[in-house]
Design a protein around this motif. Structure first.
Motif, PDB file in Angstrom:
ATOM      1  N   UNK A  39      39.321 -89.110  43.659  1.00  0.00           N
ATOM      2  CA  UNK A  39      38.270 -89.725  42.862  1.00  0.00           C
ATOM      3  C   UNK A  39      37.156 -89.170  43.179  1.00  0.00           C
ATOM      4  N   UNK A  40      36.022 -89.562  42.267  1.00  0.00           N
ATOM      5  CA  UNK A  40      34.766 -88.636  42.300  1.00  0.00           C
ATOM      6  C   UNK A  40      34.139 -88.661  43.791  1.00  0.00           C
ATOM      7  N   UNK A  41      34.092 -89.566  44.681  1.00  0.00           N
ATOM      8  CA  UNK A  41      33.473 -89.436  45.788  1.00  0.00           C
ATOM      9  C   UNK A  41      34.302 -88.291  46.867  1.00  0.00           C
ATOM     10  N   UNK A  42      35.483 -88.298  46.656  1.00  0.00           N
ATOM     11  CA  UNK A  42      36.119 -87.312  47.486  1.00  0.00           C
ATOM     12  C   UNK A  42      35.880 -85.914  46.853  1.00  0.00           C
ATOM     13  N   UNK A  43      36.051 -85.845  45.527  1.00  0.00           N
ATOM     14  CA  UNK A  43      35.853 -84.436  44.949  1.00  0.00           C
ATOM     15  C   UNK A  43      34.327 -83.966  45.260  1.00  0.00           C
ATOM     16  N   UNK A  44      33.281 -84.810  45.383  1.00  0.00           N
ATOM     17  CA  UNK A  44      31.934 -84.470  45.660  1.00  0.00           C
ATOM     18  C   UNK A  44      31.857 -84.001  47.043  1.00  0.00           C
ATOM     19  N   UNK A  45      32.380 -84.688  47.997  1.00  0.00           N
ATOM     20  CA  UNK A  45      32.678 -84.251  49.283  1.00  0.00           C
ATOM     21  C   UNK A  45      32.971 -82.745  49.402  1.00  0.00           C
ATOM     22  N   UNK A  46      34.293 -82.819  48.558  1.00  0.00           N
ATOM     23  CA  UNK A  46      34.821 -81.195  48.656  1.00  0.00           C
ATOM     24  C   UNK A  46      33.760 -80.167  48.279  1.00  0.00           C
ATOM     25  N   UNK A  47      33.070 -80.538  47.137  1.00  0.00           N
ATOM     26  CA  UNK A  47      32.108 -79.700  46.558  1.00  0.00           C
ATOM     27  C   UNK A  47      31.093 -79.258  47.794  1.00  0.00           C
ATOM     28  N   UNK A  48      30.695 -80.319  48.290  1.00  0.00           N
ATOM     29  CA  UNK A  48      29.673 -80.381  49.407  1.00  0.00           C
ATOM     30  C   UNK A  48      30.164 -79.417  50.417  1.00  0.00           C
ATOM     31  N   UNK A  49      31.324 -79.606  50.881  1.00  0.00           N
ATOM     32  CA  UNK A  49      31.847 -78.613  51.943  1.00  0.00           C
ATOM     33  C   UNK A  49      32.081 -77.372  51.445  1.00  0.00           C
ATOM     34  N   UNK A  50      32.186 -77.015  50.181  1.00  0.00           N
ATOM     35  CA  UNK A  50      32.337 -75.612  49.796  1.00  0.00           C
ATOM     36  C   UNK A  50      30.911 -75.164  49.839  1.00  0.00           C
ATOM     37  N   UNK A  51      30.028 -75.806  49.635  1.00  0.00           N
ATOM     38  CA  UNK A  51      28.294 -75.417  49.668  1.00  0.00           C
ATOM     39  C   UNK A  51      27.853 -75.349  50.933  1.00  0.00           C
ATOM     40  N   UNK A  52      28.568 -75.854  51.850  1.00  0.00           N
ATOM     41  CA  UNK A  52      27.992 -75.876  53.185  1.00  0.00           C
ATOM     42  C   UNK A  52      27.742 -74.636  53.913  1.00  0.00           C
ATOM     43  N   UNK A  53      28.395 -73.631  53.604  1.00  0.00           N
ATOM     44  CA  UNK A  53      27.871 -72.466  54.400  1.00  0.00           C
ATOM     45  C   UNK A  53      26.590 -71.541  53.705  1.00  0.00           C
ATOM     46  N   UNK A  54      26.398 -72.002  52.532  1.00  0.00           N
ATOM     47  CA  UNK A  54      25.611 -71.444  51.703  1.00  0.00           C
ATOM     48  C   UNK A  54      24.178 -72.354  51.834  1.00  0.00           C
ATOM     49  N   UNK A  55      22.940 -71.617  51.807  1.00  0.00           N
ATOM     50  CA  UNK A  55      21.894 -72.469  51.883  1.00  0.00           C
ATOM     51  C   UNK A  55      20.854 -71.685  50.818  1.00  0.00           C
ATOM     52  N   UNK A  56      19.882 -72.315  50.477  1.00  0.00           N
ATOM     53  CA  UNK A  56      18.748 -71.868  49.681  1.00  0.00           C
ATOM     54  C   UNK A  56      19.121 -71.557  48.103  1.00  0.00           C
ATOM     55  N   UNK A  57      19.759 -72.407  47.636  1.00  0.00           N
ATOM     56  CA  UNK A  57      20.468 -72.356  46.226  1.00  0.00           C
ATOM     57  C   UNK A  57      19.858 -73.417  45.308  1.00  0.00           C
ATOM     58  N   UNK A  58      19.912 -73.130  43.782  1.00  0.00           N
ATOM     59  CA  UNK A  58      19.351 -73.778  42.983  1.00  0.00           C
ATOM     60  C   UNK A  58      20.369 -74.434  41.937  1.00  0.00           C
ATOM     61  N   UNK A  59      20.325 -75.603  41.774  1.00  0.00           N
ATOM     62  CA  UNK A  59      21.333 -76.125  40.579  1.00  0.00           C
ATOM     63  C   UNK A  59      20.866 -76.033  39.463  1.00  0.00           C
ATOM     64  N   UNK A  60      21.708 -75.221  38.554  1.00  0.00           N
ATOM     65  CA  UNK A  60      21.600 -74.880  37.249  1.00  0.00           C
ATOM     66  C   UNK A  60      22.735 -75.361  36.486  1.00  0.00           C
ATOM     67  N   UNK A  61      22.467 -75.753  35.345  1.00  0.00           N
ATOM     68  CA  UNK A  61      23.495 -76.033  34.099  1.00  0.00           C
ATOM     69  C   UNK A  61      23.075 -75.601  33.129  1.00  0.00           C
ATOM     70  N   UNK A  62      23.952 -75.615  31.879  1.00  0.00           N
ATOM     71  CA  UNK A  62      23.697 -75.148  30.511  1.00  0.00           C
ATOM     72  C   UNK A  62      23.464 -76.570  29.813  1.00  0.00           C
ATOM     73  N   UNK A  63      22.043 -76.845  29.779  1.00  0.00           N
ATOM     74  CA  UNK A  63      21.594 -78.140  29.450  1.00  0.00           C
ATOM     75  C   UNK A  63      21.324 -79.066  30.387  1.00  0.00           C
ATOM     76  N   UNK A  64      20.909 -80.411  29.946  1.00  0.00           N
ATOM     77  CA  UNK A  64      20.581 -81.344  31.178  1.00  0.00           C
ATOM     78  C   UNK A  64      21.844 -82.237  31.271  1.00  0.00           C
ATOM     79  N   UNK A  65      22.939 -82.242  30.558  1.00  0.00           N
ATOM     80  CA  UNK A  65      23.981 -83.134  30.480  1.00  0.00           C
ATOM     81  C   UNK A  65      24.561 -83.314  31.721  1.00  0.00           C
ATOM     82  N   UNK A  66      24.874 -82.283  32.477  1.00  0.00           N
ATOM     83  CA  UNK A  66      25.294 -81.963  33.750  1.00  0.00           C
ATOM     84  C   UNK A  66      24.784 -82.844  34.775  1.00  0.00           C
TER      85      UNK A  66
END
Length: 184
Positions: free
Chosen positions: A81-108
């Motif tokens: 479910x979404x909360x678990x998927x989001x936690x997995x994404x946050x774990x993936x991002x955790x080794x990295x710092x100083x990033x900017x969230x970008x997407x194609x348009x504002x929908x995402x």
């Protein structure tokens, strides 16, 4: 398009949808998160993330949604479910710092906000958001904002992978950023 960040987080979402309006926009749910982390210095992709997400409001995918994305009911049946998927994404991002969230348009960005609110979880992108569709139009002086496919064609590029799949869309967004920033 350069901004003082070490990385650009290119994220692309696929969500539940119906061509007949039976799933209103405020009830759409993320069914796939695809993301790449792109170096803001070299414009190389340094890491990738992809997960399917099991929806709860409209748990059955419409034939239109499956045809559009290629994601089947069987694909999402065992997805987190979404909360678990989001936690997995946050774990993936955790080794990295100083990033900017970008997407194609504002929908995402809006879909992440909507799903976070519905599931009662914190929105994870404190770095802000860069709407690359608007930024490309601004940088190139275009009178209108281009779809992802139109932008690729405008730059003389072809789509790589399957359109309307999160990771493939994110990879293609990164290719556009690289082309515009480096000319390659």
């Amino acid at each position: 398009m350069r901004i003082a960040y070490a990385y650009y987080l290119m994220a692309d979402l696929e969500a539940t949808c119906a061509e007949d309006g039976t799933i209103p926009p405020q009830e759409m749910e993320i069914i796939e998160i695809g993301a790449v982390l792109q170096s803001a210095r070299t414009f190389e992709i340094v890491s990738e993330f992809q997960t399917l997400v099991r929806p709860v409001r409209h748990p059955e995918l419409t034939p239109f949604c499956t045809q559009l994305t290629g994601i089947t009911p069987a694909d999402i049946a065992q997805a987190p479910p979404f909360p678990e998927a989001l936690e997995a994404m946050k774990r993936w991002l955790s080794p990295f710092s100083d990033w900017l969230f970008c997407s194609w348009g504002d929908y995402d960005r809006k879909q992440f906000l909507q799903d976070c609110a519905f599931h009662g979880v914190a929105y994870p992108f404190s770095s802000g958001h860069l709407n690359l569709k608007a930024e490309l139009s601004r940088v190139l002086g275009l009178p209108k904002r281009l779809s992802l496919g139109e932008a690729l064609r405008y730059l003389g590029m072809e789509f790589e992978g399957s359109p309307h799949r999160g990771l493939d869309d994110a990879r293609n967004i990164a290719r556009i950023v690289r082309r515009v920033c480096q000319g390659v």
